[in-house]
Design a protein around this motif. Structure first.
Motif, short mmCIF file in Angstrom:
data_model
loop_
_atom_site.label_atom_id
_atom_site.label_comp_id
_atom_site.label_asym_id
_atom_site.label_seq_id
_atom_site.Cartn_x
_atom_site.Cartn_y
_atom_site.Cartn_z
N GLY A 1 0.81 -1.22 0.00
CA GLY A 1 0.00 0.00 0.00
C GLY A 1 0.85 1.27 0.00
N CYS A 2 1.91 1.27 0.78
CA CYS A 2 2.80 2.44 0.80
C CYS A 2 3.52 2.61 -0.53
CB CYS A 2 3.80 2.31 1.94
SG CYS A 2 3.12 2.71 3.54
N LYS A 3 3.95 1.51 -1.12
CA LYS A 3 4.64 1.58 -2.41
C LYS A 3 3.70 2.10 -3.51
CE LYS A 3 8.63 0.19 -1.16
NZ LYS A 3 9.74 1.13 -1.11
N ILE A 4 2.46 1.63 -3.50
CA ILE A 4 1.48 2.09 -4.49
C ILE A 4 1.20 3.57 -4.29
CG2 ILE A 4 -0.94 1.92 -5.19
CD1 ILE A 4 -0.69 -1.11 -4.74
N PHE A 5 1.05 3.99 -3.03
CA PHE A 5 0.77 5.40 -2.73
C PHE A 5 1.93 6.28 -3.18
CE2 PHE A 5 0.35 9.20 -0.18
CZ PHE A 5 -1.01 9.45 -0.27
N ASN A 6 3.17 5.83 -2.96
CA ASN A 6 4.34 6.61 -3.39
C ASN A 6 4.36 6.78 -4.91
OD1 ASN A 6 5.63 7.38 -1.05
ND2 ASN A 6 6.82 5.51 -0.91
N ARG A 7 3.92 5.78 -5.65
CA ARG A 7 3.92 5.88 -7.11
C ARG A 7 2.77 6.74 -7.62
NH1 ARG A 7 7.51 2.57 -10.02
NH2 ARG A 7 8.48 1.06 -8.63
N MET A 8 1.67 6.82 -6.87
CA MET A 8 0.51 7.58 -7.32
C MET A 8 0.70 9.09 -7.16
SD MET A 8 -2.66 5.25 -5.94
CE MET A 8 -3.81 6.60 -6.05
#
Length: 75
Positions: A28-35
């Motif tokens: 979830g943190c990795k996806i948020f960082n990419r968004m």
């Protein structure tokens, strides 16, 4: 798997569920960082309280959802 003692089996479910929860939070943190165009760890280091509150809410939500899935799997 049905030959195992129910206590041992529930313990294994809890361990697997904990690992799944931690992995889900990391993803979830990795996806948020990419968004979005900022880095979560840098913003937390700079003292951005809004990012900290958002991460806490995300972690609680993922934890509750994963806990419900594990709990329903035990029935």
């Amino acid at each position: 798997m049905s030959d195992l003692d129910p206590v041992v089996l529930n313990f294994l479910y809890a361990i697997a569920g904990s690992a799944l929860t931690i992995f889900s939070m990391w993803v979830g943190c990795k996806i948020f960082n990419r968004m979005f165009c900022f880095e979560l760890s840098e913003e937390l280091h700079n003292g951005n309280i809004a990012i900290g509150t958002m991460l806490a809410g995300m972690f609680v939500g993922i934890g509750v959802a994963t806990g419900l899935v594990i709990g329903m799997g035990l029935n």
